[in-house]
Scaffold this motif. Sequence first.
Motif, PDB file in Angstrom:
ATOM      1  N   SER A  92       0.843  -1.192   0.000  1.00 48.65           N
ATOM      2  CA  SER A  92       0.000   0.000   0.000  1.00 48.65           C
ATOM      3  C   SER A  92       0.879   1.242   0.000  1.00 48.65           C
ATOM      4  CB  SER A  92      -0.955   0.008   1.207  1.00 48.65           C
ATOM      5  OG  SER A  92      -0.240  -0.086   2.421  1.00 48.65           O
ATOM      6  N   VAL A  93       0.277   2.344  -0.457  1.00 46.82           N
ATOM      7  CA  VAL A  93       1.001   3.601  -0.627  1.00 46.82           C
ATOM      8  C   VAL A  93       0.116   4.744  -0.149  1.00 46.82           C
ATOM      9  CG1 VAL A  93       2.132   5.131  -2.292  1.00 46.82           C
ATOM     10  CG2 VAL A  93       2.181   2.665  -2.668  1.00 46.82           C
ATOM     11  N   ALA A  94       0.740   5.737   0.486  1.00 44.64           N
ATOM     12  CA  ALA A  94       0.013   6.943   0.879  1.00 44.64           C
ATOM     13  C   ALA A  94       0.918   8.156   0.695  1.00 44.64           C
ATOM     14  CB  ALA A  94      -0.437   6.857   2.341  1.00 44.64           C
ATOM     15  N   VAL A  95       0.321   9.242   0.210  1.00 44.16           N
ATOM     16  CA  VAL A  95       1.001  10.532   0.141  1.00 44.16           C
ATOM     17  C   VAL A  95       0.313  11.420   1.164  1.00 44.16           C
ATOM     18  CG1 VAL A  95       1.548  12.546  -1.270  1.00 44.16           C
ATOM     19  CG2 VAL A  95       1.592  10.260  -2.297  1.00 44.16           C
ATOM     20  N   VAL A  96       1.131  11.992   2.057  1.00 42.56           N
ATOM     21  CA  VAL A  96       0.629  12.782   3.168  1.00 42.56           C
ATOM     22  C   VAL A  96       1.202  14.189   3.060  1.00 42.56           C
ATOM     23  CG1 VAL A  96       0.523  12.909   5.692  1.00 42.56           C
ATOM     24  CG2 VAL A  96       0.608  10.696   4.581  1.00 42.56           C
ATOM     25  N   VAL A 104       2.839   7.223   8.598  1.00 43.26           N
ATOM     26  CA  VAL A 104       3.818   7.974   7.801  1.00 43.26           C
ATOM     27  C   VAL A 104       3.994   9.380   8.361  1.00 43.26           C
ATOM     28  CG1 VAL A 104       4.194   9.026   5.520  1.00 43.26           C
ATOM     29  CG2 VAL A 104       3.540   6.611   5.711  1.00 43.26           C
ATOM     30  N   SER A 105       2.890  10.023   8.679  1.00 44.16           N
ATOM     31  CA  SER A 105       2.955  11.380   9.231  1.00 44.16           C
ATOM     32  C   SER A 105       3.704  11.390  10.563  1.00 44.16           C
ATOM     33  CB  SER A 105       1.541  11.928   9.408  1.00 44.16           C
ATOM     34  OG  SER A 105       1.584  13.228   9.942  1.00 44.16           O
ATOM     35  N   GLY A 120       7.440  -7.281   6.927  1.00 46.25           N
ATOM     36  CA  GLY A 120       7.277  -6.213   5.953  1.00 46.25           C
ATOM     37  C   GLY A 120       8.257  -5.085   6.174  1.00 46.25           C
ATOM     38  N   SER A 121       8.182  -4.108   5.320  1.00 45.13           N
ATOM     39  CA  SER A 121       9.025  -2.921   5.413  1.00 45.13           C
ATOM     40  C   SER A 121       8.166  -1.687   5.213  1.00 45.13           C
ATOM     41  CB  SER A 121      10.117  -2.946   4.335  1.00 45.13           C
ATOM     42  OG  SER A 121      10.980  -4.038   4.537  1.00 45.13           O
ATOM     43  N   LEU A 122       8.577  -0.615   5.860  1.00 46.07           N
ATOM     44  CA  LEU A 122       7.918   0.673   5.694  1.00 46.07           C
ATOM     45  C   LEU A 122       8.970   1.666   5.233  1.00 46.07           C
ATOM     46  CD1 LEU A 122       5.572   2.691   6.066  1.00 46.07           C
ATOM     47  CD2 LEU A 122       6.297   2.926   8.450  1.00 46.07           C
ATOM     48  N   GLY A 130       4.744   7.413   1.616  1.00 45.49           N
ATOM     49  CA  GLY A 130       4.929   6.230   2.443  1.00 45.49           C
ATOM     50  C   GLY A 130       4.549   4.978   1.682  1.00 45.49           C
ATOM     51  N   VAL A 131       5.379   3.957   1.788  1.00 44.31           N
ATOM     52  CA  VAL A 131       5.128   2.683   1.112  1.00 44.31           C
ATOM     53  C   VAL A 131       5.282   1.560   2.122  1.00 44.31           C
ATOM     54  CG1 VAL A 131       5.957   1.068  -0.644  1.00 44.31           C
ATOM     55  CG2 VAL A 131       5.889   3.514  -1.152  1.00 44.31           C
TER      56      VAL A 131
END
Length: 161
Positions: free
Chosen positions: A33-37, A75-76, A104-106, A118-119
């Motif tokens: 999953s991916v997020a842009v913050v 991520v934030s 997993g990895s962040l 964030g991935v």
Amino acid sequence: MNAPSSTYGLSSEARNLHWLLSSLVEEVPGVRSVAVVSSDGLMLLSSDARHTAAPAAPTTQDGPKGSTADLATIVSGLGSLTLGAAKLMDGGSVKQTVVAMDDGSLFVMAISDGSLLGVHATPDCDMAVVAYHMALFVGRAGHVLTPELRSELRRSLESTQ
């Protein structure tokens, strides 16, 4: 590029960012999953169809428990923590943070406007490949994430919730 019908009405820059995010999820092995913050902690884009106007293809593995809204929160927080650590250590700006876990990895990478990418990836992902594709996204997204575009992305998220 043929944008999904759910992105019609968005600016070409917003559609391009949705396409870049979808490409990251679809083309990079191991990405969950991916997020842009934004710099103020608000989610702007995500790979979760429930939280974006342009749903990415489903992945074989789920992201963190819950949704990419949870990923955006993590991520934030991690971005804020590493920024504080860098200031205390006179380390300059934070370029990337990697948290390697058993399952997993962040990855968190800074975007030039203060936003964060964030991935969440599988434990067997090729970290160098993930980081490379994140850098490509950041390079392409960084110069277009203007205050107007961030506002447009935020409004599009609010309208889908």
